[in-house]
Design a protein around this motif. Structure first.
Motif, PDB file in Angstrom:
ATOM      1  N   LEU A 166      79.072 -42.501  22.329  1.00  0.00           N
ATOM      2  CA  LEU A 166      78.202 -42.064  23.415  1.00  0.00           C
ATOM      3  C   LEU A 166      79.028 -41.234  24.387  1.00  0.00           C
ATOM      4  CD1 LEU A 166      76.332 -45.392  24.303  1.00  0.00           C
ATOM      5  CD2 LEU A 166      75.507 -43.531  22.865  1.00  0.00           C
ATOM      6  N   ASP A 167      78.516 -40.079  24.751  1.00  0.00           N
ATOM      7  CA  ASP A 167      79.110 -39.297  25.826  1.00  0.00           C
ATOM      8  C   ASP A 167      78.312 -39.613  27.079  1.00  0.00           C
ATOM      9  OD1 ASP A 167      81.081 -38.027  24.287  1.00  0.00           O
ATOM     10  OD2 ASP A 167      79.634 -36.547  23.578  1.00  0.00           O
ATOM     11  N   ILE A 168      78.954 -40.295  28.017  1.00  0.00           N
ATOM     12  CA  ILE A 168      78.280 -40.727  29.239  1.00  0.00           C
ATOM     13  C   ILE A 168      78.679 -39.782  30.367  1.00  0.00           C
ATOM     14  CG2 ILE A 168      77.903 -42.628  30.844  1.00  0.00           C
ATOM     15  CD1 ILE A 168      79.003 -44.484  28.650  1.00  0.00           C
ATOM     16  N   THR A 169      77.681 -39.161  30.976  1.00  0.00           N
ATOM     17  CA  THR A 169      77.938 -38.322  32.139  1.00  0.00           C
ATOM     18  C   THR A 169      77.685 -39.156  33.385  1.00  0.00           C
ATOM     19  OG1 THR A 169      77.229 -36.353  30.936  1.00  0.00           O
ATOM     20  CG2 THR A 169      77.335 -36.181  33.334  1.00  0.00           C
ATOM     21  N   PHE A 170      78.716 -39.264  34.207  1.00  0.00           N
ATOM     22  CA  PHE A 170      78.642 -39.994  35.467  1.00  0.00           C
ATOM     23  C   PHE A 170      78.658 -39.000  36.621  1.00  0.00           C
ATOM     24  CE2 PHE A 170      81.017 -43.148  32.814  1.00  0.00           C
ATOM     25  CZ  PHE A 170      80.139 -44.200  32.904  1.00  0.00           C
ATOM     26  N   ARG A 171      77.939 -39.330  37.683  1.00  0.00           N
ATOM     27  CA  ARG A 171      78.067 -38.623  38.961  1.00  0.00           C
ATOM     28  C   ARG A 171      78.867 -39.538  39.877  1.00  0.00           C
ATOM     29  NH1 ARG A 171      71.991 -37.593  40.079  1.00  0.00           N
ATOM     30  NH2 ARG A 171      72.446 -39.710  40.546  1.00  0.00           N
ATOM     31  N   VAL A 172      80.008 -39.041  40.331  1.00  0.00           N
ATOM     32  CA  VAL A 172      80.868 -39.805  41.227  1.00  0.00           C
ATOM     33  C   VAL A 172      80.832 -39.128  42.591  1.00  0.00           C
ATOM     34  CG1 VAL A 172      83.185 -40.711  41.619  1.00  0.00           C
ATOM     35  CG2 VAL A 172      82.345 -40.429  39.278  1.00  0.00           C
ATOM     36  N   ARG A 173      80.520 -39.903  43.614  1.00  0.00           N
ATOM     37  CA  ARG A 173      80.384 -39.354  44.967  1.00  0.00           C
ATOM     38  C   ARG A 173      81.356 -40.061  45.917  1.00  0.00           C
ATOM     39  NH1 ARG A 173      74.523 -39.138  46.620  1.00  0.00           N
ATOM     40  NH2 ARG A 173      74.635 -37.339  45.269  1.00  0.00           N
ATOM     41  N   ARG A 229      75.126 -56.194  27.041  1.00  0.00           N
ATOM     42  CA  ARG A 229      76.454 -55.617  27.234  1.00  0.00           C
ATOM     43  C   ARG A 229      76.887 -54.883  25.963  1.00  0.00           C
ATOM     44  NH1 ARG A 229      81.807 -56.782  26.315  1.00  0.00           N
ATOM     45  NH2 ARG A 229      83.238 -56.290  28.019  1.00  0.00           N
ATOM     46  N   LEU A 230      77.238 -53.598  26.122  1.00  0.00           N
ATOM     47  CA  LEU A 230      77.727 -52.815  24.988  1.00  0.00           C
ATOM     48  C   LEU A 230      79.237 -52.865  24.861  1.00  0.00           C
ATOM     49  CD1 LEU A 230      75.580 -49.561  24.957  1.00  0.00           C
ATOM     50  CD2 LEU A 230      75.249 -51.690  23.715  1.00  0.00           C
ATOM     51  N   GLY A 231      79.924 -53.109  25.961  1.00  0.00           N
ATOM     52  CA  GLY A 231      81.375 -53.172  25.915  1.00  0.00           C
ATOM     53  C   GLY A 231      81.998 -52.561  27.154  1.00  0.00           C
ATOM     54  N   ARG A 232      83.313 -52.322  27.054  1.00  0.00           N
ATOM     55  CA  ARG A 232      84.091 -51.776  28.159  1.00  0.00           C
ATOM     56  C   ARG A 232      84.521 -50.359  27.835  1.00  0.00           C
ATOM     57  NH1 ARG A 232      85.543 -55.316  31.869  1.00  0.00           N
ATOM     58  NH2 ARG A 232      87.267 -54.070  32.625  1.00  0.00           N
ATOM     59  N   GLY A 233      84.595 -49.548  28.868  1.00  0.00           N
ATOM     60  CA  GLY A 233      85.077 -48.186  28.729  1.00  0.00           C
ATOM     61  C   GLY A 233      85.977 -47.828  29.898  1.00  0.00           C
ATOM     62  N   TYR A 234      86.574 -46.670  29.816  1.00  0.00           N
ATOM     63  CA  TYR A 234      87.443 -46.222  30.894  1.00  0.00           C
ATOM     64  C   TYR A 234      87.537 -44.704  30.874  1.00  0.00           C
ATOM     65  CZ  TYR A 234      90.853 -45.559  27.196  1.00  0.00           C
ATOM     66  OH  TYR A 234      91.479 -45.136  26.053  1.00  0.00           O
ATOM     67  N   GLU A 235      87.972 -44.166  31.980  1.00  0.00           N
ATOM     68  CA  GLU A 235      88.276 -42.739  32.082  1.00  0.00           C
ATOM     69  C   GLU A 235      89.641 -42.652  32.746  1.00  0.00           C
ATOM     70  OE1 GLU A 235      88.536 -39.090  31.432  1.00  0.00           O
ATOM     71  OE2 GLU A 235      86.765 -40.130  30.690  1.00  0.00           O
ATOM     72  N   VAL A 250      81.598 -36.406  35.712  1.00  0.00           N
ATOM     73  CA  VAL A 250      82.686 -36.809  34.830  1.00  0.00           C
ATOM     74  C   VAL A 250      82.064 -37.299  33.526  1.00  0.00           C
ATOM     75  CG1 VAL A 250      84.617 -38.395  34.530  1.00  0.00           C
ATOM     76  CG2 VAL A 250      84.095 -37.503  36.798  1.00  0.00           C
ATOM     77  N   ILE A 251      82.591 -36.840  32.403  1.00  0.00           N
ATOM     78  CA  ILE A 251      82.090 -37.285  31.096  1.00  0.00           C
ATOM     79  C   ILE A 251      83.117 -38.212  30.464  1.00  0.00           C
ATOM     80  CG2 ILE A 251      81.385 -36.566  28.781  1.00  0.00           C
ATOM     81  CD1 ILE A 251      80.460 -33.917  30.031  1.00  0.00           C
ATOM     82  N   SER A 252      82.646 -39.368  30.033  1.00  0.00           N
ATOM     83  CA  SER A 252      83.497 -40.372  29.411  1.00  0.00           C
ATOM     84  C   SER A 252      82.972 -40.673  28.003  1.00  0.00           C
ATOM     85  CB  SER A 252      83.494 -41.646  30.257  1.00  0.00           C
ATOM     86  OG  SER A 252      84.269 -42.667  29.669  1.00  0.00           O
ATOM     87  N   ARG A 253      83.856 -40.720  27.021  1.00  0.00           N
ATOM     88  CA  ARG A 253      83.482 -41.068  25.640  1.00  0.00           C
ATOM     89  C   ARG A 253      83.515 -42.588  25.510  1.00  0.00           C
ATOM     90  NH1 ARG A 253      82.919 -38.902  20.198  1.00  0.00           N
ATOM     91  NH2 ARG A 253      82.055 -37.159  21.353  1.00  0.00           N
ATOM     92  N   PHE A 254      82.432 -43.152  24.997  1.00  0.00           N
ATOM     93  CA  PHE A 254      82.283 -44.596  24.867  1.00  0.00           C
ATOM     94  C   PHE A 254      81.932 -44.896  23.418  1.00  0.00           C
ATOM     95  CE2 PHE A 254      80.016 -48.618  25.143  1.00  0.00           C
ATOM     96  CZ  PHE A 254      80.756 -49.333  26.075  1.00  0.00           C
ATOM     97  N   ASP A 255      82.745 -45.700  22.741  1.00  0.00           N
ATOM     98  CA  ASP A 255      82.499 -46.045  21.343  1.00  0.00           C
ATOM     99  C   ASP A 255      81.790 -47.389  21.254  1.00  0.00           C
ATOM    100  OD1 ASP A 255      83.755 -43.747  20.195  1.00  0.00           O
ATOM    101  OD2 ASP A 255      85.688 -44.636  20.712  1.00  0.00           O
ATOM    102  N   VAL A 256      80.681 -47.426  20.515  1.00  0.00           N
ATOM    103  CA  VAL A 256      79.892 -48.637  20.348  1.00  0.00           C
ATOM    104  C   VAL A 256      80.010 -49.098  18.901  1.00  0.00           C
ATOM    105  CG1 VAL A 256      77.583 -49.652  20.472  1.00  0.00           C
ATOM    106  CG2 VAL A 256      78.232 -47.854  22.075  1.00  0.00           C
ATOM    107  N   ASN A 257      80.408 -50.350  18.720  1.00  0.00           N
ATOM    108  CA  ASN A 257      80.456 -50.951  17.399  1.00  0.00           C
ATOM    109  C   ASN A 257      79.081 -51.548  17.124  1.00  0.00           C
ATOM    110  OD1 ASN A 257      80.760 -52.571  15.152  1.00  0.00           O
ATOM    111  ND2 ASN A 257      82.725 -53.396  15.789  1.00  0.00           N
ATOM    112  N   LEU A 258      78.328 -50.935  16.219  1.00  0.00           N
ATOM    113  CA  LEU A 258      76.958 -51.387  15.946  1.00  0.00           C
ATOM    114  C   LEU A 258      76.912 -52.768  15.307  1.00  0.00           C
ATOM    115  CD1 LEU A 258      75.282 -48.079  14.734  1.00  0.00           C
ATOM    116  CD2 LEU A 258      75.091 -49.182  16.959  1.00  0.00           C
TER     117      LEU A 258
END
Length: 154
Positions: A48-55, A77-83, A97-105
């Motif tokens: 998943l490519d997650i686009t965040f808005r950080v203010r 809960r899908l899991g933990r991610g980081y940037e 900010v775009i963060s790549r998040f890997d999900v184990n199905l």
């Protein structure tokens, strides 16, 4: 003649009172999930490519060194991610900010897999920013949490 500690106590309290407000004045940046894009999909997982808005709610410039988060989709809960790529935020500024998040199905419930296939859902995220205030070298850990209704994109 030794000094009387009772005379120094008011001075120490006054100095502490002056220093504490400066430390407590930094507000945590806000983070909002803006978009989820389903990326590469394999037999056992999906990216998943997650686009965040950080203010930045502060008038001063800050530097976000990194952030870590937990991602929830429709309450699951899908899991933990980081940037780990740092970025600067001017006073009252916003950055995407775009963060790549890997999900184990294999480790997520079928309901979440259905949401990924249906393309709609509620995303919640909570975690911590690691921030340095302009003019400081102190790395501060500041918490955040938010939720958003989303339509996933391919």
């Amino acid at each position: 003649m030794p000094r009387c500690p009772s005379r120094l106590a008011p001075v120490a309290i006054a100095l502490a009172a002056l220093l504490v407000p400066g430390c407590a004045s930094l507000k945590a940046p806000t983070l909002q999930v803006d978009a989820l894009k389903v990326g590469d999909m394999g037999v056992t997982g999906v990216a998943l490519d997650i686009t965040f808005r950080v203010r930045n709610p502060n008038p001063e410039k800050i530097r976000v060194e990194k952030f870590e988060y937990e991602l929830f989709l429709n309450g699951q809960r899908l899991g933990r991610g980081y940037e780990s790529t740092g970025f600067a935020l001017g006073g009252f500024a916003e950055e995407k900010v775009i963060s790549r998040f890997d999900v184990n199905l294999l480790s997520v419930p079928g309901a979440v897999r259905n949401v990924l296939e249906d393309k709609d859902g509620e995303a919640r995220v909570k975690g911590h920013f690691y921030v340095v205030e302009e003019g400081s070298t102190e790395l501060r850990k500041l918490g955040f949490k938010s939720k958003a209704d989303l339509t996933f994109r391919n």
